[in-house]
Design a protein around this motif. Structure first.
Motif, PDB file in Angstrom:
ATOM      1  N   PRO A 103       0.840  -1.203   0.000  1.00 61.37           N
ATOM      2  CA  PRO A 103       0.000   0.000   0.000  1.00 61.37           C
ATOM      3  C   PRO A 103       0.877   1.255   0.000  1.00 61.37           C
ATOM      4  N   PRO A 104       0.313   2.409  -0.394  1.00 60.25           N
ATOM      5  CA  PRO A 104       1.082   3.648  -0.350  1.00 60.25           C
ATOM      6  C   PRO A 104       1.684   3.840   1.037  1.00 60.25           C
ATOM      7  N   SER A 105       2.913   4.373   1.078  1.00 63.43           N
ATOM      8  CA  SER A 105       3.635   4.427   2.336  1.00 63.43           C
ATOM      9  C   SER A 105       4.509   5.670   2.368  1.00 63.43           C
ATOM     10  N   ASP A 106       4.825   6.145   3.576  1.00 65.29           N
ATOM     11  CA  ASP A 106       5.760   7.255   3.703  1.00 65.29           C
ATOM     12  C   ASP A 106       7.201   6.783   3.592  1.00 65.29           C
ATOM     13  N   LEU A 107       7.393   5.474   3.768  1.00 66.22           N
ATOM     14  CA  LEU A 107       8.759   4.938   3.702  1.00 66.22           C
ATOM     15  C   LEU A 107       9.243   4.962   2.261  1.00 66.22           C
ATOM     16  N   PRO A 108      10.414   5.535   2.004  1.00 67.74           N
ATOM     17  CA  PRO A 108      10.953   5.477   0.646  1.00 67.74           C
ATOM     18  C   PRO A 108      11.147   4.028   0.199  1.00 67.74           C
ATOM     19  N   TYR A 299      19.808  -0.714   7.230  1.00 64.95           N
ATOM     20  CA  TYR A 299      19.975  -1.019   5.818  1.00 64.95           C
ATOM     21  C   TYR A 299      19.220  -0.001   4.963  1.00 64.95           C
ATOM     22  N   GLY A 300      18.078   0.449   5.439  1.00 63.56           N
ATOM     23  CA  GLY A 300      17.313   1.461   4.705  1.00 63.56           C
ATOM     24  C   GLY A 300      18.139   2.713   4.425  1.00 63.56           C
ATOM     25  N   ASP A 301      18.873   3.192   5.441  1.00 61.86           N
ATOM     26  CA  ASP A 301      19.718   4.380   5.240  1.00 61.86           C
ATOM     27  C   ASP A 301      20.743   4.123   4.136  1.00 61.86           C
ATOM     28  N   TYR A 302      21.341   2.950   4.223  1.00 64.79           N
ATOM     29  CA  TYR A 302      22.414   2.612   3.276  1.00 64.79           C
ATOM     30  C   TYR A 302      21.884   2.587   1.845  1.00 64.79           C
ATOM     31  N   VAL A 303      20.797   1.861   1.642  1.00 64.65           N
ATOM     32  CA  VAL A 303      20.311   1.658   0.275  1.00 64.65           C
ATOM     33  C   VAL A 303      19.749   2.968  -0.294  1.00 64.65           C
ATOM     34  N   LEU A 304      19.187   3.787   0.566  1.00 60.93           N
ATOM     35  CA  LEU A 304      18.623   5.050   0.090  1.00 60.93           C
ATOM     36  C   LEU A 304      19.725   5.976  -0.432  1.00 60.93           C
ATOM     37  N   THR A 305      20.823   6.040   0.295  1.00 57.40           N
ATOM     38  CA  THR A 305      21.952   6.850  -0.169  1.00 57.40           C
ATOM     39  C   THR A 305      22.448   6.339  -1.515  1.00 57.40           C
ATOM     40  N   LYS A 306      22.529   5.022  -1.622  1.00 57.55           N
ATOM     41  CA  LYS A 306      23.040   4.421  -2.855  1.00 57.55           C
ATOM     42  C   LYS A 306      22.112   4.685  -4.042  1.00 57.55           C
ATOM     43  N   VAL A 307      20.822   4.440  -3.871  1.00 55.24           N
ATOM     44  CA  VAL A 307      19.933   4.594  -5.034  1.00 55.24           C
ATOM     45  C   VAL A 307      19.795   6.070  -5.425  1.00 55.24           C
ATOM     46  N   GLY A 308      19.882   6.955  -4.441  1.00 54.99           N
ATOM     47  CA  GLY A 308      19.803   8.387  -4.745  1.00 54.99           C
ATOM     48  C   GLY A 308      20.964   8.828  -5.623  1.00 54.99           C
ATOM     49  N   ARG A 309      22.118   8.257  -5.358  1.00 55.16           N
ATOM     50  CA  ARG A 309      23.315   8.641  -6.099  1.00 55.16           C
ATOM     51  C   ARG A 309      23.234   8.285  -7.586  1.00 55.16           C
ATOM     52  N   VAL A 310      22.552   7.193  -7.922  1.00 57.38           N
ATOM     53  CA  VAL A 310      22.529   6.777  -9.330  1.00 57.38           C
ATOM     54  C   VAL A 310      21.395   7.432 -10.134  1.00 57.38           C
ATOM     55  N   PHE A 311      20.462   8.068  -9.428  1.00 60.12           N
ATOM     56  CA  PHE A 311      19.419   8.866 -10.089  1.00 60.12           C
ATOM     57  C   PHE A 311      19.383  10.249  -9.437  1.00 60.12           C
ATOM     58  N   PRO A 312      20.444  11.052  -9.631  1.00 60.94           N
ATOM     59  CA  PRO A 312      20.536  12.308  -8.864  1.00 60.94           C
ATOM     60  C   PRO A 312      19.351  13.258  -9.104  1.00 60.94           C
ATOM     61  N   ASP A 313      18.856  13.344 -10.347  1.00 59.18           N
ATOM     62  CA  ASP A 313      17.749  14.273 -10.609  1.00 59.18           C
ATOM     63  C   ASP A 313      16.484  13.825  -9.896  1.00 59.18           C
ATOM     64  N   LEU A 314      16.231  12.531  -9.988  1.00 64.59           N
ATOM     65  CA  LEU A 314      15.032  11.991  -9.353  1.00 64.59           C
ATOM     66  C   LEU A 314      15.125  12.140  -7.827  1.00 64.59           C
ATOM     67  N   ARG A 315      16.315  11.916  -7.300  1.00 60.68           N
ATOM     68  CA  ARG A 315      16.507  12.085  -5.850  1.00 60.68           C
ATOM     69  C   ARG A 315      16.132  13.499  -5.429  1.00 60.68           C
ATOM     70  N   ASP A 316      16.623  14.484  -6.184  1.00 60.62           N
ATOM     71  CA  ASP A 316      16.330  15.872  -5.813  1.00 60.62           C
ATOM     72  C   ASP A 316      14.844  16.183  -5.943  1.00 60.62           C
ATOM     73  N   GLU A 317      14.183  15.494  -6.896  1.00 62.12           N
ATOM     74  CA  GLU A 317      12.764  15.748  -7.106  1.00 62.12           C
ATOM     75  C   GLU A 317      11.869  15.096  -6.068  1.00 62.12           C
ATOM     76  N   VAL A 318      12.164  13.843  -5.712  1.00 63.95           N
ATOM     77  CA  VAL A 318      11.168  13.094  -4.920  1.00 63.95           C
ATOM     78  C   VAL A 318      11.623  12.643  -3.538  1.00 63.95           C
ATOM     79  N   LEU A 319      12.926  12.519  -3.288  1.00 65.38           N
ATOM     80  CA  LEU A 319      13.308  11.953  -1.980  1.00 65.38           C
ATOM     81  C   LEU A 319      13.395  13.015  -0.894  1.00 65.38           C
TER      82      LEU A 319
END
Ligand code: OGA
Ligand code: NI
Length: 319
Positions: A103-108, A299-319
């Protein structure tokens, strides 16, 4: 002269105790192995491949109906060739990001998937595939636990009772042999294990101790490789090995990686048997000098940093 390295084949249908020595060797050596003897139906794999090809053959305008920008923080949907920057430069691939249907969630990285209206069967095939391959992954983790002298259900008990499962389908258009761009640039995976189906094109390469080695297509097998968390948990005994893809087959290459990772809020600590593992002197430094061992957090912190780095524009837009 050193033996030419290759990636071993493991029959995951066998008793975990019997295959544990081979798994242990593969995890210490290249951190990659093939699995056969699994029970993921061939029919499901073929159906998914056919549907994915139908999707990627659509116009970008139609694919953009499920653009990742519309997936928001759930981090799901389609991205066009060139938008993902795995190693700081654009990969020559397009793809769709999926995860567990929630379901929709606040968790990235949590929430509902974005499925295209056509081909219509893609939704069911993806969800069935995620279930089947997650189960295979849990089986692989039981064998890895035995290889580490842990109880077979150790991962299930400590990290993967409610795992983070991410699934992607990638389309790599063909590149000329002399093209210096990468289909996917050199990187390591972030979590516990990646279970990858690839079509017959080839092009996946793994950084072995003596140079790059091919992970060629083998019919009805999956490539399993270890991610950063297993390297961290084992003090470097098990390797999260760099790998990359250059598709020069002349054909469109599809691949289907599923990432079976620790629970979002898990703190990933060294396994209790690691002192014993270290005594045989196999611990060594990490390829990039990065400190998977010194970092702390969930692990959530770790993976979020990693995925943000490979989609920098999307990270700035949505995360
Ligand atoms: C990945 C990856 C390889 C491939 O998605 O992390 O390494 O063959 N993929 O698509
Ligand atoms: Ni990878």
């Amino acid at each position: 002269m050193a033996e030419p390295r290759h990636i071993p084949l493991i029959d995951i249908g066998r008793d975990p105790v019997e295959i544990a020595p081979d798994i242990d060797r593969a995890c210490r050596d290249t951190g990659f192995f093939f699995v056969v003897g699994h029970d993921v139906p061939v029919e499901l794999q073929q159906r998914l491949d056919t549907l994915a090809r139908e999707f990627f053959a659509l116009d970008d305008d139609e694919k953009a109906a499920i653009d990742m920008r519309r997936g928001g923080r759930a981090w799901r949907g389609w991205f066009p060739v060139g938008r993902e920057l795995t190693s700081g430069v654009p990969d020559q691939k397009e793809g769709i990001y999926f995860g567990q249907e929630r379901p929709p969630s606040d968790l990235p990285l949590h929430g509902p998937n974005l499925f295209p209206t056509r081909p219509t069967g893609l939704r069911d095939a993806v969800l069935e595939y995620i279930d089947a391959v997650t189960e295979l992954g849990q089986r692989v983790l039981r064998a890895i636990a035995v290889a580490l002298d842990l109880e077979a259900d150790w991962f299930d008990e400590h990290l993967t009772h409610d795992p983070l499962v991410l699934f992607r389908i990638f389309h790599y258009p063909p590149l000329e042999q002399q093209d210096e761009r990468w289909s996917v640039g050199e990187h390591t995976d972030y979590g516990l294990i990646t279970i990858l189906a690839q079509d017959a094109s080839g092009g996946l390469e793994v950084r072995g101790p003596d140079g790059w080695i091919a992970a060629p297509p083998i019919a009805n097998s999956f490539v399993v490789n270890l991610g950063d968390m297993l390297e961290r948990m084992t003090g470097g005994r098990y390797k999260s090995t760099p790998h990359r893809v250059h598709n020069t087959s002349g054909a469109d290459r599809l691949s289907f990686p599923l990432f079976l990772d620790p629970a979002w809020d898990a703190e990933v600590l060294p396994v209790p048997t690691i002192g014993r593992a270290r005594e045989d002197g196999t611990t060594s430094g990490r390829w990039d000098g990065a400190s998977v061992h010194e970092w702390s957090g969930t692990y959530g912190d770790y993976v979020l940093t990693k995925v943000g780095r490979v989609f920098p524009d999307l990270r700035d837009e949505v995360l």
